[in-house]
Design a protein around this motif. Structure first.
Motif, mmCIF file in Angstrom:
data_model
loop_
_atom_site.group_PDB
_atom_site.id
_atom_site.type_symbol
_atom_site.label_atom_id
_atom_site.label_comp_id
_atom_site.label_asym_id
_atom_site.label_seq_id
_atom_site.Cartn_x
_atom_site.Cartn_y
_atom_site.Cartn_z
ATOM 1 N N ALA A 119 0.834 -1.203 0.000
ATOM 2 C CA ALA A 119 0.000 0.000 0.000
ATOM 3 C C ALA A 119 0.874 1.260 0.000
ATOM 4 C CB ALA A 119 -0.925 -0.016 1.211
ATOM 5 N N GLU A 120 2.006 1.181 0.690
ATOM 6 C CA GLU A 120 2.908 2.330 0.773
ATOM 7 C C GLU A 120 3.563 2.619 -0.583
ATOM 8 O OE1 GLU A 120 5.644 1.867 3.976
ATOM 9 O OE2 GLU A 120 6.170 4.008 4.012
ATOM 10 N N ASN A 121 4.001 1.561 -1.253
ATOM 11 C CA ASN A 121 4.591 1.734 -2.588
ATOM 12 C C ASN A 121 3.586 2.368 -3.546
ATOM 13 O OD1 ASN A 121 7.143 0.715 -2.068
ATOM 14 N ND2 ASN A 121 6.515 -1.403 -2.487
ATOM 15 N N TYR A 122 2.358 1.906 -3.470
ATOM 16 C CA TYR A 122 1.307 2.432 -4.333
ATOM 17 C C TYR A 122 1.048 3.897 -4.002
ATOM 18 C CZ TYR A 122 -3.081 2.323 -7.027
ATOM 19 O OH TYR A 122 -4.078 2.543 -7.943
ATOM 20 N N ASN A 154 -12.266 -19.211 7.920
ATOM 21 C CA ASN A 154 -11.533 -18.305 8.795
ATOM 22 C C ASN A 154 -11.922 -16.889 8.431
ATOM 23 O OD1 ASN A 154 -9.009 -20.577 8.188
ATOM 24 N ND2 ASN A 154 -9.708 -20.186 10.265
ATOM 25 N N MET A 155 -12.082 -16.058 9.466
ATOM 26 C CA MET A 155 -12.347 -14.645 9.252
ATOM 27 C C MET A 155 -11.274 -13.863 9.996
ATOM 28 S SD MET A 155 -15.703 -12.418 10.351
ATOM 29 C CE MET A 155 -15.165 -11.924 11.981
ATOM 30 N N VAL A 156 -10.664 -12.888 9.322
ATOM 31 C CA VAL A 156 -9.641 -12.075 9.988
ATOM 32 C C VAL A 156 -9.903 -10.594 9.722
ATOM 33 C CG1 VAL A 156 -7.873 -13.875 9.835
ATOM 34 C CG2 VAL A 156 -8.015 -12.183 8.017
ATOM 35 N N VAL A 157 -9.660 -9.790 10.745
ATOM 36 C CA VAL A 157 -9.768 -8.335 10.598
ATOM 37 C C VAL A 157 -8.345 -7.798 10.402
ATOM 38 C CG1 VAL A 157 -10.434 -6.172 11.719
ATOM 39 C CG2 VAL A 157 -11.758 -8.261 12.158
ATOM 40 N N HIS A 158 -8.105 -7.115 9.302
ATOM 41 C CA HIS A 158 -6.809 -6.473 9.083
ATOM 42 C C HIS A 158 -6.937 -4.981 9.341
ATOM 43 C CE1 HIS A 158 -4.488 -9.612 6.503
ATOM 44 N NE2 HIS A 158 -4.746 -10.023 7.707
ATOM 45 N N THR A 159 -6.215 -4.497 10.321
ATOM 46 C CA THR A 159 -6.266 -3.088 10.669
ATOM 47 C C THR A 159 -4.841 -2.539 10.754
ATOM 48 O OG1 THR A 159 -7.124 -1.505 12.286
ATOM 49 C CG2 THR A 159 -6.362 -3.618 13.147
ATOM 50 N N ALA A 160 -4.723 -1.207 10.799
ATOM 51 C CA ALA A 160 -3.383 -0.609 10.812
ATOM 52 C C ALA A 160 -2.609 -1.045 12.054
ATOM 53 C CB ALA A 160 -3.494 0.908 10.785
ATOM 54 N N PRO A 161 -1.344 -1.451 11.867
ATOM 55 C CA PRO A 161 -0.506 -1.711 13.035
ATOM 56 C C PRO A 161 -0.203 -0.385 13.733
ATOM 57 C CG PRO A 161 0.793 -1.841 11.024
ATOM 58 C CD PRO A 161 -0.628 -1.631 10.612
ATOM 59 N N PHE A 162 0.328 -0.456 14.947
ATOM 60 C CA PHE A 162 0.520 0.755 15.742
ATOM 61 C C PHE A 162 1.841 1.419 15.388
ATOM 62 C CE2 PHE A 162 -2.134 -2.084 18.664
ATOM 63 C CZ PHE A 162 -3.264 -1.813 17.912
ATOM 64 N N GLY A 185 2.034 7.545 11.195
ATOM 65 C CA GLY A 185 2.101 8.073 9.825
ATOM 66 C C GLY A 185 1.593 7.169 8.721
ATOM 67 N N ILE A 186 0.773 6.175 9.064
ATOM 68 C CA ILE A 186 0.286 5.289 8.001
ATOM 69 C C ILE A 186 -1.230 5.442 7.798
ATOM 70 C CG2 ILE A 186 2.144 3.595 8.231
ATOM 71 C CD1 ILE A 186 0.226 1.880 9.876
ATOM 72 N N GLU A 187 -1.801 6.479 8.401
ATOM 73 C CA GLU A 187 -3.258 6.664 8.353
ATOM 74 C C GLU A 187 -3.777 6.787 6.921
ATOM 75 O OE1 GLU A 187 -1.157 8.404 10.193
ATOM 76 O OE2 GLU A 187 -1.588 7.494 12.138
ATOM 77 N N LYS A 188 -3.013 7.463 6.060
ATOM 78 C CA LYS A 188 -3.476 7.661 4.684
ATOM 79 C C LYS A 188 -3.229 6.432 3.795
ATOM 80 C CE LYS A 188 -2.900 12.675 4.444
ATOM 81 N NZ LYS A 188 -2.076 13.762 3.865
ATOM 82 N N ILE A 189 -2.338 5.557 4.258
ATOM 83 C CA ILE A 189 -1.874 4.446 3.426
ATOM 84 C C ILE A 189 -2.716 3.185 3.604
ATOM 85 C CG2 ILE A 189 0.078 2.875 3.076
ATOM 86 C CD1 ILE A 189 1.867 5.280 3.994
ATOM 87 N N PHE A 190 -2.973 2.844 4.863
ATOM 88 C CA PHE A 190 -3.655 1.579 5.138
ATOM 89 C C PHE A 190 -5.176 1.780 5.177
ATOM 90 C CE2 PHE A 190 -4.724 -2.397 7.275
ATOM 91 C CZ PHE A 190 -3.876 -3.260 6.613
#
Lengths: 334, 334
Positions: A184-187, A276-284, A287-292
């Motif tokens: 996501a960051e590269n993009y 399986n169900m997984v929630v993917h959220t921003a790690p802590f 500065g990644i709020e706009k990316i993830f």
């Protein structure tokens, strides 16, 4: 006590949790579904570790009946919140002590049910429990990531049939999350836009992989789905943090409802598949709020992975995502 | 015809192979082990596609009995050698036509046997077949990687019990190989040494994860093993290319023998476990000879992966690698 070890080549961390080990073959037994006694049923509250959180009728005491959602520490935790967080070398290898959180969310007192059969309202309560625990665990600054997940069915790794989810909080950012974040960051660097937002845009434009779109969410089959009927749910509006939905009970209810719909469609099309169900959220990380962009991934476990997949990381999916979406869209939900 | 699709976030390619699809649930059936009729038995040679290679008694005709190793195209290939190789975009997504090779190595005419029960000599013949096909397929310049692998047991994804291996050649370098290559490259830049050579050094020094060391090979449990009893076999001397052993029949025989030993030990310790075996060798990229180190990874399939593993890529291993190595070392091999 457990230990985190890092593969020096791929830099993938592994949790070595020997509590469950013993004689060879013993761990196979522990995977078997135990049908006779259920620690998650009403009346058996004293057989689990003491509850951390419960939604229960007024005037009922903790660790007794009367709850509709109950959160307890995992009896066989992979990580321990009381462990000291210590990083060390071992020759050329790296290790970390087994610090972290491992909790179980008992989703309902009903033993024989599932997300597909529960009400929107009950799923809503489960999501509230996810959020409450997420926000609480996040306060521990040693935690770098919180994984909410659910295993349904033996083939999906569930050791108990009683509906439950789990939370594992880790002292490092897991591999798959870093992988998504890097992509996501590269993009973002290239386009100055969130890749997930662009994916949503194309999915809405193309339509043929979409299962359902509501005011705030979209459920669709990803273009390069690894598994037949793999389904993702994303918030339409850019948001990196799952826990931010806590602000708006209507959004939480809408999420519960679209989740419910997807699982009802799975049942109709695939007949109560293991998943399986997984929630993917921003790690802590700053500065990644706009990316993830937080999202939910659901994987029906219909096939066994074989050597080619293990060897290459190249998945062979036998169902076209557009066909899977068509099958799921077609199912009328009563 | 199949199609390769790329996940734009993780840049992981997936093969969409709809030949096996049809009605929902149909692909589940195809995973079931068929016990009644075996296309790999003597006398059934005409039920497979025509053989590409066989080691057989003089004066026997192709596609008749008399062989001891037989290579045929996969009847349900994931990739097609006659497909045109064409790369294209689909909005923000990437795809490639399903070009590649997919072959089956029938390891023996004996229906009910396995690597653990075969002779060193028969395994040696299987490795020769791997090599002959590898070298031949590598001549096709559209191929970027060749994956040799073996699935044993239903839980490991084997659809037939008759001992067989497979080869899939892909037009792009698979994800896991790139991941290993990138890790090895970073280490090389930092240390000016091969990371696998350094790992071998530390394993020999520490001893407690080693299962067997011969003149030219070492079998050990990796420090950060993802799975209980995961075992790697590496050539002691640096070499990036699996196929380079073709020069030395003694080395091939030594490899056959250490493989045989490992599988006999698996049988004794774990009781004929389902497993996947994969050969990791250098992809067909210039200038990586000093960086990559070919090796074999063997994964007993004793547990089901669950949501946490899928969600995070973080594996939970319940058996300490040192304990697994001790168990395997202890087993006397007759």
């Amino acid at each position: 006590m457990s230990e985190l070890r890092k593969d020096p080549i791929t830099r993938r961390w592994v949790i070595i949790s020997t509590e469950r080990a013993g004689r060879p073959n013993n761990y196979i037994k522990s995977e078997e579904v135990i049908e006779n006694f259920c620690p998650f049923d009403y009346g058996n509250e004293n057989t689990t570790p003491s509850e951390i959180l419960s939604f229960r009728r007024p005037n009922t005491r903790p660790n007794t009946s009367g709850w509709w959602v109950r959160v307890v520490p995992n009896k066989f935790p992979a990580l321990y919140k009381d462990a000291e967080l210590k990083k060390s070398g071992h020759g050329m290898y790296d290790k970390i002590t087994g610090f972290g959180y491992h909790e179980v969310i008992i989703e309902t007192p009903e033993h024989n049910t599932s997300f597909s059969k529960m009400s929107d309202k009950q799923i809503n309560e489960v999501i509230w429990a996810y959020l409450k625990r997420f926000v609480e665990i996040k306060k521990d600054k040693k935690v770098k990531y919180i994984q909410i997940f659910k295993n349904h069915g033996k083939e999906a790794g569930a050791s108990l049939v009683h509906p439950h989810s789990q939370i594992i909080a880790t002292p490092i950012v897991p591999y798959n999350i870093l992988e998504e974040l890097n992509g996501a960051e590269n993009y973002y660097k290239f386009k100055d836009r969130c890749i997930y937002c662009d994916i949503i845009e194309q999915e809405i434009m193309e339509k043929d992989r979409v299962i359902q779109k509501t005011e705030n969410f979209i459920a669709f089959e990803p273009y390069a789905a690894r598994f037949p009927y793999e389904t993702w749910i994303l918030p339409l509006k850019h948001d990196s943090n799952f826990e931010s939905i806590e602000r708006d009970p209507n959004i939480i209810f809408e999420l519960s409802s679209i989740l419910h719909t997807v699982f009802k469609k799975f049942d109709k099309t695939l007949g109560n598949p293991p998943f399986n169900m997984v929630v993917h959220t921003a790690p802590f990380i700053e500065g990644i709020e706009k990316i993830f962009h937080w999202h939910i991934e659901i994987i029906p476990r219909l096939t066994n992975l074989a050597g080619f997949e293990w060897g290459t990381g190249f998945y062979i999916n036998s169902v076209l995502p557009e066909k899977a979406a068509e099958d799921l869209r077609r199912e009328e939900i009563l």
